[in-house]
Design an enzyme around this catalytic site. Structure first.
Site, short mmCIF file in Angstrom:
data_model
loop_
_atom_site.label_atom_id
_atom_site.label_comp_id
_atom_site.label_asym_id
_atom_site.label_seq_id
_atom_site.Cartn_x
_atom_site.Cartn_y
_atom_site.Cartn_z
N THR A 61 39.88 -34.42 -17.91
CA THR A 61 38.86 -35.42 -18.17
C THR A 61 37.51 -34.78 -17.91
O THR A 61 37.41 -33.56 -17.73
CB THR A 61 39.15 -36.72 -17.38
OG1 THR A 61 38.15 -37.67 -17.69
CG2 THR A 61 39.21 -36.52 -15.87
N LYS A 65 36.24 -30.81 -20.76
CA LYS A 65 36.92 -30.80 -22.06
C LYS A 65 36.43 -29.70 -23.01
O LYS A 65 37.18 -29.23 -23.86
CB LYS A 65 36.78 -32.17 -22.75
CG LYS A 65 37.65 -33.24 -22.09
CD LYS A 65 37.63 -34.55 -22.85
CE LYS A 65 38.53 -35.56 -22.14
NZ LYS A 65 38.64 -36.83 -22.81
N ARG A 150 21.69 -45.06 -26.39
CA ARG A 150 20.49 -45.16 -25.57
C ARG A 150 19.55 -44.00 -25.88
O ARG A 150 18.41 -44.20 -26.21
CB ARG A 150 20.96 -45.10 -24.10
CG ARG A 150 20.21 -45.94 -23.17
CD ARG A 150 20.93 -46.03 -21.85
NE ARG A 150 21.57 -44.78 -21.40
CZ ARG A 150 22.11 -44.62 -20.21
NH1 ARG A 150 22.11 -45.61 -19.34
NH2 ARG A 150 22.68 -43.48 -19.87
N GLU A 153 18.51 -38.82 -29.43
CA GLU A 153 18.83 -37.42 -29.76
C GLU A 153 20.34 -37.19 -29.76
O GLU A 153 20.86 -36.46 -30.60
CB GLU A 153 18.21 -36.42 -28.75
CG GLU A 153 16.75 -36.62 -28.41
CD GLU A 153 16.52 -37.78 -27.45
OE1 GLU A 153 17.00 -37.69 -26.31
OE2 GLU A 153 15.86 -38.76 -27.84
P1 NAP Z 1 30.16 -39.82 -21.73
O1 NAP Z 1 30.33 -38.53 -22.41
O2 NAP Z 1 29.69 -39.87 -20.32
O3 NAP Z 1 29.16 -40.72 -22.63
C1 NAP Z 1 28.78 -42.01 -22.20
C2 NAP Z 1 27.93 -42.66 -23.28
O4 NAP Z 1 27.61 -43.98 -22.86
C3 NAP Z 1 26.60 -41.94 -23.52
O5 NAP Z 1 26.32 -41.98 -24.88
C4 NAP Z 1 25.61 -42.76 -22.70
O6 NAP Z 1 24.32 -42.83 -23.26
C5 NAP Z 1 26.20 -44.15 -22.80
N1 NAP Z 1 25.87 -44.96 -21.61
C6 NAP Z 1 26.19 -44.69 -20.33
N2 NAP Z 1 25.74 -45.68 -19.53
C7 NAP Z 1 25.12 -46.58 -20.33
C8 NAP Z 1 24.45 -47.81 -20.11
N3 NAP Z 1 24.32 -48.34 -18.88
N4 NAP Z 1 23.92 -48.45 -21.17
C9 NAP Z 1 24.04 -47.94 -22.43
N5 NAP Z 1 24.65 -46.78 -22.71
C10 NAP Z 1 25.20 -46.11 -21.67
O7 NAP Z 1 31.52 -40.67 -21.73
P2 NAP Z 1 32.76 -40.54 -22.73
O8 NAP Z 1 33.71 -39.55 -22.19
O9 NAP Z 1 32.27 -40.43 -24.11
O10 NAP Z 1 33.45 -41.98 -22.51
C11 NAP Z 1 32.87 -43.14 -23.06
C12 NAP Z 1 33.68 -44.38 -22.68
O11 NAP Z 1 35.00 -44.27 -23.19
C13 NAP Z 1 33.84 -44.61 -21.17
O12 NAP Z 1 33.72 -45.98 -20.93
C14 NAP Z 1 35.24 -44.15 -20.88
O13 NAP Z 1 35.82 -44.80 -19.78
C15 NAP Z 1 35.94 -44.54 -22.16
N6 NAP Z 1 37.15 -43.71 -22.40
C16 NAP Z 1 38.34 -44.34 -22.60
C17 NAP Z 1 39.48 -43.60 -22.84
C18 NAP Z 1 40.80 -44.31 -23.04
O14 NAP Z 1 41.84 -43.64 -23.04
N7 NAP Z 1 40.82 -45.60 -23.23
C19 NAP Z 1 39.43 -42.20 -22.90
C20 NAP Z 1 38.18 -41.58 -22.71
C21 NAP Z 1 37.04 -42.36 -22.46
P3 NAP Z 1 23.22 -41.65 -23.06
O15 NAP Z 1 23.60 -40.59 -24.04
O16 NAP Z 1 21.93 -42.30 -23.40
O17 NAP Z 1 23.32 -41.24 -21.64
#
Ligand code: NAP
Length: 279
Positions: A61, A65, A150, A153
């Site tokens: 995780t 990755k 948010r 870019e």
């Molecule tokens: P990540 O790389 O950390 O990206 C998070 C994204 O969410 C970024 O685009 C960020 O925006 C945005 N964000 C964070 N806090 C925010 C807020 N308070 N308001 C608005 N936007 C916000 O995370 P990721 O790995 O892509 O994961 C994304 C989501 O998918 C998470 O909730 C994770 O738990 C879920 N997920 C689920 C599974 C599953 O198996 N179900 C697997 C993987 C991930 P900025 O770019 O502006 O910071």
């Protein structure tokens, strides 16, 4: 006995040990499954430890990755396409990488009678998962991809990656009440891929943008804890079909087990059993 792990930072919150444990128990396979906190920059040391302790494989995780790629002997086509790996098998001291995330999401979407093909797909968020799912959506024949984030870019970066590989229309949107409503107006499939709504994380302050969706739109949230976020509750109350992140979690784990065990698994049969167990 098979020896497996999940590595990441943070990793404490991960449901992976529960899902993999349920799958392995269901298949009658003896296992050890560790949750190991590996900080950014700590991959080399962990890999040495994994080989020494005869670990058979590990799930990955955040934040490893992409960083894992230089350590791998070979990657499968999905890992290559997404430049990200969530599953590593160790065979004869060599590491082989796979990506089962996007496949996991698509299988759970297909189970609900939905899919990417021919659809306008709107992503909220532009993190690692959106990059993978946007590429998968394009690969599976989505009509258009809209990324609303948010930081603009990052949304543009995702769209540029997709456009560099596929001939598909893309668009970015503003993460504001107006921007979200505008993005939703032509969505066939809306996917929340921000942590907003996850237990312990901030919540959407205003979900009125869901009212801007066409009546037939399908709404998914990648969050599985809680199982029904306010985002999904609002969509369901408005009459939309909805999906949470549990299906993705289970399917990506089952696909990973196929690699770890080097067997073919009856995914659907095992999926139902595991979902009931986890409930
Ligand atoms: P990540 O790389 O950390 O990206 C998070 C994204 O969410 C970024 O685009 C960020 O925006 C945005 N964000 C964070 N806090 C925010 C807020 N308070 N308001 C608005 N936007 C916000 O995370 P990721 O790995 O892509 O994961 C994304 C989501 O998918 C998470 O909730 C994770 O738990 C879920 N997920 C689920 C599974 C599953 O198996 N179900 C697997 C993987 C991930 P900025 O770019 O502006 O910071």
């Amino acid at each position: 006995m098979i020896r497996l792990a999940i590595i990441g930072d943070p990793v404490e919150h991960s449901f992976s040990p529960i899902v993999h444990g349920a799958a392995l128990s269901e298949m009658g396979i003896e296992y050890e499954y560790e949750k190991i906190r590996v900080s950014k920059g700590g991959l080399g040391e962990y890999i040495k430890h994994a080989i020494e302790t005869k670990t058979d494989g590990f799930s990955i995780t955040m934040p490893h990755k992409v960083d894992i790629i230089p350590y791998l002997e070979e990657t499968d086509s999905e890992a290559k396409a997404f430049s990200a790996v969530n599953t590593v098998c160790i065979r004869d001291g060599k590491l082989y990488g796979y990506n089962t995330d996007a496949m996991g999401f698509e299988l759970s979407l297909n189970d609900c009678g939905s899919g990417f093909k021919g659809n306008n797909v709107v992503f909220l968020g532009a993190g690692g998962v959106v990059r993978t799912l946007a590429l998968k959506a394009a690969m599976s024949g989505a009509k258009k991809i809209v990324v609303i984030n948010r930081s603009k870019e990052k949304a543009e970066e995702v769209c540029n990656i997709v456009k560099s590989k596929f001939d598909i229309e893309t668009e970015t949107g503003e993460f504001s009440d107006e921007g979200l409503c505008l993005g939703c107006e032509s969505a066939d499939l809306l996917i929340n891929a921000t942590p907003q709504g996850m237990s312990g994380c901030p919540q959407y302050k205003n979900l009125d943008f869901i009212d801007c969706l066409p009546k037939s739109a399908f709404v998914a949230d990648l969050i599985y804890n809680p199982p029904m976020t306010e985002f999904l509750k609002k969509a369901a109350a408005a009459g939309h079909d909805t999906l949470n992140g549990m299906g993705m979690l289970i399917y990506q784990a089952l696909a990973a087990e196929e690699h770890f065990l080097n067997i073919k698994i009856d995914m659907k049969k095992l999926y139902d059993k595991i979902r009931d167990k986890i409930k």
